[in-house]
Design a protein around this motif. Sequence first.
Motif, PDB file in Angstrom:
ATOM      1  N   PHE A   1      -9.370  52.393  31.710  1.00  0.00           N
ATOM      2  CA  PHE A   1      -8.342  52.244  32.407  1.00  0.00           C
ATOM      3  C   PHE A   1      -7.394  50.906  31.455  1.00  0.00           C
ATOM      4  O   PHE A   1      -6.383  51.755  31.804  1.00  0.00           O
ATOM      5  N   LEU A   2      -7.727  50.102  30.915  1.00  0.00           N
ATOM      6  CA  LEU A   2      -7.010  48.876  29.994  1.00  0.00           C
ATOM      7  C   LEU A   2      -6.322  49.977  29.236  1.00  0.00           C
ATOM      8  O   LEU A   2      -4.837  48.557  28.593  1.00  0.00           O
ATOM      9  N   ILE A   3      -7.096  50.301  28.220  1.00  0.00           N
ATOM     10  CA  ILE A   3      -6.513  50.448  27.430  1.00  0.00           C
ATOM     11  C   ILE A   3      -5.567  51.887  26.635  1.00  0.00           C
ATOM     12  O   ILE A   3      -4.211  51.409  26.219  1.00  0.00           O
ATOM     13  N   PRO A   4      -5.398  52.644  27.617  1.00  0.00           N
ATOM     14  CA  PRO A   4      -4.317  54.047  28.390  1.00  0.00           C
ATOM     15  C   PRO A   4      -2.708  52.949  29.332  1.00  0.00           C
ATOM     16  O   PRO A   4      -1.843  53.309  28.531  1.00  0.00           O
ATOM     17  N   VAL A   5      -3.531  51.865  29.351  1.00  0.00           N
ATOM     18  CA  VAL A   5      -2.086  51.030  30.028  1.00  0.00           C
ATOM     19  C   VAL A   5      -1.592  50.020  28.918  1.00  0.00           C
ATOM     20  O   VAL A   5      -0.064  50.465  29.071  1.00  0.00           O
ATOM     21  N   LEU A   6      -2.010  50.076  28.127  1.00  0.00           N
ATOM     22  CA  LEU A   6      -1.648  48.996  27.078  1.00  0.00           C
ATOM     23  C   LEU A   6      -0.744  50.337  25.654  1.00  0.00           C
ATOM     24  O   LEU A   6       0.571  49.605  25.750  1.00  0.00           O
ATOM     25  N   TYR A   7      -1.521  51.008  25.520  1.00  0.00           N
ATOM     26  CA  TYR A   7      -0.714  51.716  25.037  1.00  0.00           C
ATOM     27  C   TYR A   7      -0.067  53.265  25.436  1.00  0.00           C
ATOM     28  O   TYR A   7       1.308  53.053  24.635  1.00  0.00           O
ATOM     29  N   THR A   8       0.150  53.429  26.804  1.00  0.00           N
ATOM     30  CA  THR A   8       1.586  53.407  27.644  1.00  0.00           C
ATOM     31  C   THR A   8       2.716  52.207  27.536  1.00  0.00           C
ATOM     32  O   THR A   8       3.734  52.944  27.031  1.00  0.00           O
ATOM     33  N   LEU A   9       2.496  51.322  27.393  1.00  0.00           N
ATOM     34  CA  LEU A   9       3.608  50.411  27.397  1.00  0.00           C
ATOM     35  C   LEU A   9       4.163  50.367  26.308  1.00  0.00           C
ATOM     36  O   LEU A   9       5.005  50.567  25.621  1.00  0.00           O
ATOM     37  N   PHE A  10       3.303  50.207  25.271  1.00  0.00           N
ATOM     38  CA  PHE A  10       3.762  50.199  23.804  1.00  0.00           C
ATOM     39  C   PHE A  10       4.294  51.677  23.099  1.00  0.00           C
ATOM     40  O   PHE A  10       5.717  51.246  23.239  1.00  0.00           O
ATOM     41  N   ILE A  11       4.344  52.642  24.257  1.00  0.00           N
ATOM     42  CA  ILE A  11       4.817  53.420  23.472  1.00  0.00           C
ATOM     43  C   ILE A  11       6.534  53.701  24.237  1.00  0.00           C
ATOM     44  O   ILE A  11       7.339  54.301  23.525  1.00  0.00           O
ATOM     45  N   GLY A  12       5.949  53.199  25.549  1.00  0.00           N
ATOM     46  CA  GLY A  12       7.498  53.072  26.710  1.00  0.00           C
ATOM     47  C   GLY A  12       8.325  52.204  25.924  1.00  0.00           C
ATOM     48  O   GLY A  12       9.209  52.543  25.968  1.00  0.00           O
ATOM     49  N   SER A  13       8.058  51.014  25.115  1.00  0.00           N
ATOM     50  CA  SER A  13       8.923  49.990  24.962  1.00  0.00           C
ATOM     51  C   SER A  13       9.227  50.954  23.372  1.00  0.00           C
ATOM     52  O   SER A  13      10.369  50.282  23.082  1.00  0.00           O
ATOM     53  N   MET A  14       8.540  51.155  22.554  1.00  0.00           N
ATOM     54  CA  MET A  14       8.700  51.759  21.718  1.00  0.00           C
ATOM     55  C   MET A  14       9.806  52.996  21.697  1.00  0.00           C
ATOM     56  O   MET A  14      10.924  52.571  20.245  1.00  0.00           O
ATOM     57  N   LEU A  15       9.499  53.108  22.109  1.00  0.00           N
ATOM     58  CA  LEU A  15      10.480  54.838  22.386  1.00  0.00           C
ATOM     59  C   LEU A  15      11.770  54.406  23.375  1.00  0.00           C
ATOM     60  O   LEU A  15      12.876  55.211  23.962  1.00  0.00           O
TER      61      LEU A  15
END
Length: 668
Positions: A258-272
């Motif tokens: 659960f945590l890994i998808p949360v982190l890369y979702t926030l990363f992609i959201g911040s990047m784009l």
Amino acid sequence: MRRILFFVFLFTVVSSRLAAQDTIVLNGQPKWKQSLDIADKSLFFEETSDKPLTFTEAKRQVFGPFKTEYRQEKFSSRPLIIQWHKFIISNTSLTDTVDLRVDVGAHYFSRLYNNKQLIGVGGAFQANVPLINQFGLPIKILPHSTVTYWARNEDRKEQLMNAGIYLKTPYLSANDAAVGNYLSRYLFLLLAVLTGCLLFIGIYALYQYYLYRDTSFIFYIGYTFAALLASLFWIDIRLQLMFFPTLVRDIIFSCYLFLIPVLYTLFIGSMLKLPVHFKKTWIAVKVLLTIAVLQIVIEFLQVHWGWFMFNPNYYSLVLSLLPIIIMHLILLALTALSKDPVKWFLFGGLLSLLLLWCIPITGIFGLVPSRNTELFLILVFVPGFLILGLTIEAICFSFALSYRAKLVLTEKNALQKTYALQLESALDKKIRELQIQNNISEAQKIKQVQTEFEQKIAETEMTALRAQMNPHFIFNCLNSIKLYTLENDSQTASEYLTIFSQLIRLVLENSQSEKVTLQKELETLRLYIELEAMRFKNKVRYEINVDPAIDQQYTDIPPLLLQPYVENAIWHGLMHKKEGGNIKIAVTQPSEHLLHIEIMDDGVGRELAAAYKSKSATRQKSFGLKMTSERIDIINQLYEMKADVTITDMKDSMNNATGTKVTIQIPV
């Protein structure tokens, strides 16, 4: 009739119990060449209550035959799975003690009890297990004795229930473990390579964050190190290397899905910048992220303590991966719809991860013949596909970060180049305006009388002199700005450009005036010295002291009168010293109509400076003393004053040069 039925029932019960409780009879230490399957000689009991039973309570339960249906590999939907095996071993030898290992398969936790107490612990998630217990739970049966054993297996979170039970000699147990590790060598090598990649990417992300201080890197760092811990976790579980204590294992096991998808979702959201471009849709993503965080907490409570706050029948529903799957689909769609150039790196990484996650679910590798055991172990190890997907995704994300850094650098270079061109254009325009004004002034002077003609000649010369600025200084400043830009030192380049533009603006403004205030002249001088100090890495230090009694805003002097002497002090005095030096400027007003200015430096002195200059292949062009003297003469003629300049060589008691002092007397 009742008696007959009673005896039939009693016979059936006693017969079934006697058949299920066959004693395993050994005559001393066996010399088996393969493991002994004791499933048919053991009894079986599975707990169904929400609260685990104690050993005393479990002994009182009714154990039944270990049926074939219990031995099938299957998944359970219960959050906590506890199974018990009961078996009896008798050693008929009068002299030999039997030393064996009990292999109950791969479980979360394993416990072995005798009639009185706990005698061994093991399991994939059991930390601090003695080395001997990793090959099977040890038992010893003394000569001419019979012992009853209870083996307790505990699994959590839909763990695969492998219900087999075997007896092995110490040699067979160690040999099986060694063979298993040997066959897993390529799997270990693959996992080690992937873990190394994740470690390298994590260190790279830390360094990038140190350079750019971008919020996106925080999520990326968290994601890569969470993936790294997940990879180490599965290496630890698969090979029983015992990297982590129990608590750490439970945290990683509870969080990574659960945590890994949360982190890369926030990363992609911040990047784009997805929360900005897709506000309404991102609200749904936030809701799914919140659900994932709650699932992490519930999962940890269940995994670590075996406590599930809801009805166990709803375990699979509460901790379903459906919210994560929906979030991935939304994230894929938003990434594809984004207009950011780096989106395809992110889209490719996310899609690769999802595909590698889905491949094992299809069960396609179960159809692969197991002729090559090493390859088969890799293909059937499902977490390996997860780690491979995380590594590929992390690499794609690093490409995205590097590409974005390139875009930012290109944009900054373009802005700097445009700004430099605008500045050069403005300088050219001002120079042309000055030339036009000079030409107009010269045309008017021809029509005037000889005295006025001479005065205008002097005024024109004075205007040209005060409008001068060493062209090498300007080009050196522009080259310094270009160098800082190429070095990606945007902060220093911006600071340098700001000071340079202020100086040029003041010079251009002052060149239009016959006189400027003392405040403006000193400000121009300060900007010039700061630029030279930045160019020469702070080798130049300065101090400007003005008598508080002087009203700088109402005291006028000719413009750019002090700068040539400061330039001489820097270039011919301080630059010949490796450590640089100091310039002190003191302004006093000894009388109402006289301004006294001293410019002192602790350079090498005029004699040594002349020696250096004579040895140099090229000579720096600056306002020399001859031009400065001519300018003083023009000032005296034009403004009808008696300005005076005195240059003094400063020396110590040993007659060694300690610097130069320039004294300027200006009537005001």
